[in-house]
Scaffold this active site. Sequence first.
Site, PDB file in Angstrom:
ATOM      1  N   SER A   4       0.694  -1.219   0.135  1.00  0.00           N
ATOM      2  CA  SER A   4       0.136  -0.047   0.001  1.00  0.00           C
ATOM      3  C   SER A   4       0.879   1.344   0.050  1.00  0.00           C
ATOM      4  O   SER A   4       1.288   1.948   0.983  1.00  0.00           O
ATOM      5  CB  SER A   4      -0.999   0.022   1.301  1.00  0.00           C
ATOM      6  N   LYS A  31     -12.421  -1.881  -8.120  1.00  0.00           N
ATOM      7  CA  LYS A  31     -12.803  -0.547  -8.646  1.00  0.00           C
ATOM      8  C   LYS A  31     -14.041  -0.657  -9.277  1.00  0.00           C
ATOM      9  O   LYS A  31     -14.918   0.300  -9.349  1.00  0.00           O
ATOM     10  CB  LYS A  31     -11.825  -0.069  -9.478  1.00  0.00           C
ATOM     11  N   ASN A  45     -12.558   4.835  -7.670  1.00  0.00           N
ATOM     12  CA  ASN A  45     -11.154   4.519  -6.681  1.00  0.00           C
ATOM     13  C   ASN A  45     -11.384   5.657  -5.306  1.00  0.00           C
ATOM     14  O   ASN A  45     -10.315   5.449  -4.609  1.00  0.00           O
ATOM     15  CB  ASN A  45      -9.842   4.903  -7.417  1.00  0.00           C
TER      16      ASN A  45
END
Length: 252
Positions: free
Chosen positions: A19, A70, A91
Amino acid sequence: MEERKNRVFGLLGKDISYSFSRGYFTEKFKKMGFEKCKYVNFDIPTIKKFPSEVIETPHLSGINVTIPYKQEVIPYLDKLDKTAKKIGAVNTIKLTKRGNLKGYNTDVIGFEKSISPFLKKHHKFALILGTGGASKAIAYALKQNKIDYKFVSRNPSGKKQISYENLSEEVINKYTVIINCTPLGTSPNVDKYPSIPYQFLSEKHLLFDLIYNPELTVFLSKGQEKGATVKNGYEMLEIQAEESWKIWNQSK
């Protein structure tokens, strides 16, 4: 921005220990002195866990969304903004004051601002590698900038898609912008790369990789060897992160 309040933000995705967003926002909160703000990873195995494992999080204010959710997250949202609706991918999610979930797409502006300094007059045609949620935002941005495009897919369907096997010298010569929207080459699998005929690349080409880790993927280095201009996805992520932050802090 009410920094005195406990506020939780996070990234929705699968296998996302890497991330970018968590590191970026944790550092941002530290610099701004927002000790009560927290950014976490919502790493869930299936989108079905979204209501129970994400939405029930106390003090949740906003969510970023990455692969592979998404598109899959859309049915769980109450509303989409115009751009996200046209693209068909989200997103960024904001929890409104009424408790509704509204979806946005900041990938578009992130990509546009990041690639535009590198675009030249001859960059009229683009190949988008991959057909996932991110590729839809890229296609939307290219259309806005009057760049014709085709998706490259392992299982092409329709006029806008072409197979990797059909990427001839003629096609590569025409489509001088190539954008990698696949996860191929992402750390730790840094030796992987999209199967395109790199031997036909030249200094006229611009290669853009949505991947930022590693900084120089095999896809980009193979382009660089042929004299192509290359750009990774780090700046795009920074821009879209800041756009997300603006959305989360709008009063509406």
